[in-house]
Scaffold this active site. Structure first.
Site: not given
Ligand code: MEV
Length: 307
Positions: A97, A103-104, A106-108, A137, A148
């Protein structure tokens, strides 16, 4: 049970453009897929009963997958493969990757979707892949909204409201974005719990904030459809402040936010759960000062064009 995995699968990463956290409470949110989020290759081991192994060097993951493992990545992997009736032993899965993990970006979700595709194939119905990925998830995030894993499956730009059909947003022009990692890992579940705590303490104050974020997501769609990236930037900045009031920003994100705006970014906000992770910014026509300001902090931004 299928005894085989497909040899290769990919999934998108994601950025939430506008609407994170509020989406958990039924507000609309807008998310974009980041192409090439994760590639997985699978090969059978000589012994089909031997424990499978998952290695993603870019994310420091090297795990033997046994039912006893408490590592969330191992648990999520077995959960997704089990959901798909795929093989739980006898395979080696290797990933690569270009995105940061936890880190926000979307890795998971990318991992959950790519695993579902290894088991189901990439011709599987979108709904089937999305549902299988949600099983992973849930291990990572408790009770995620589902945005996500949806966008990691479909890519593109998607308007999502929990429990309703998603809508693809057609783009007339790519959206330029700088994705700026703070390097601070965080737990989505813990961040979601902070918002819930604040909502329970002050429902009459926090509910309007959540609904303002939902309105911002729809305003962002108008900006995108009219290619008005200056206005989209303003929406980002206002949304960052709304998210701060939910207690999901942090000092590092706020400092980066101020810095990129001072350097000329058209707007910026945290993306995803916050508390670390990444900031996203709309670069100005000449992005060099913004890039330099970020590099001066020892951070390498990722330039992406959302399509
Ligand atoms: C996480 O990427 C997004 C959040 O809104 C959590 C979710 O939607 O499940 C923080």
């Amino acid at each position: 049970m299928s005894l085989r995995l497909h040899s290769h699968a990919t999934a998108s990463g994601k950025v939430i453009l506008v609407g994170e956290h509020a989406v958990v409470y039924g507000q609309p949110a807008l998310a974009a897929g980041l192409p090439d989020g994760l590639h997985l290759d699978a090969a059978p081991l000589p012994d089909p009963a031997a424990p499978s192994r998952l290695t993603i060097a870019d994310w420091d993951i090297d795990l033997v997958l046994t039912p006893e493992s408490e590592h969330p990545v191992a648990r999520a992997t077995l959960e997704v493969l089990g959901f798909c009736d795929g093989p739980l032993t006898g395979w080696t899965i290797t990933g690569r990757s270009r995105l940061p993990c936890r880190a926000g970006c979307g890795s998971s979700a990318a991992l959950s979707v790519a695993l579902a595709r290894l088991a189901l194939g990439d011709q599987a119905e979108t709904n089937e892949t999305v549902a299988a990925a949600l099983a992973g998830e849930r291990v990572f995030h408790g009770n995620p909204s589902g945005i996500d894993n949806l966008v990691a499956t479909t890519g593109g730009v998607v308007r999502f409201t929990k429990g309703h059909p998603a809508r693809n947003i057609a783009l007339k022009a790519p959206i330029p974005l700088l994705v700026i990692p703070t390097g601070i890992p965080r737990s989505t579940a813990a961040q979601v719990a902070k918002v819930r705590a604040r909502l329970e303490t002050m429902p009459s104050v926090i509910r309007p904030v959540l609904s303002a974020i939902g309105h911002a997501a729809d305003a962002a769609i108008e900006s995108i459809e009219s290619c008005n990236f200056k206005q989209l930037g303003e929406i980002f900045t206002v949304t960052h402040e709304l998210l701060s009031s939910l207690d999901v920003s942090c000092a590092a994100l706020d400092a980066l936010h101020a810095e990129v705006l001072a350097a000329g970014a058209l707007g910026a906000k945290l993306t995803g759960a916050g508390g670390g992770g990444c900031l996203i910014a709309i670069p100005p026509a000449s992005p060099a000062p913004v890039v330099e300001a970020v590099r001066a902090r020892g951070i390498e931004p990722l330039f992406v064009e959302v399509r």
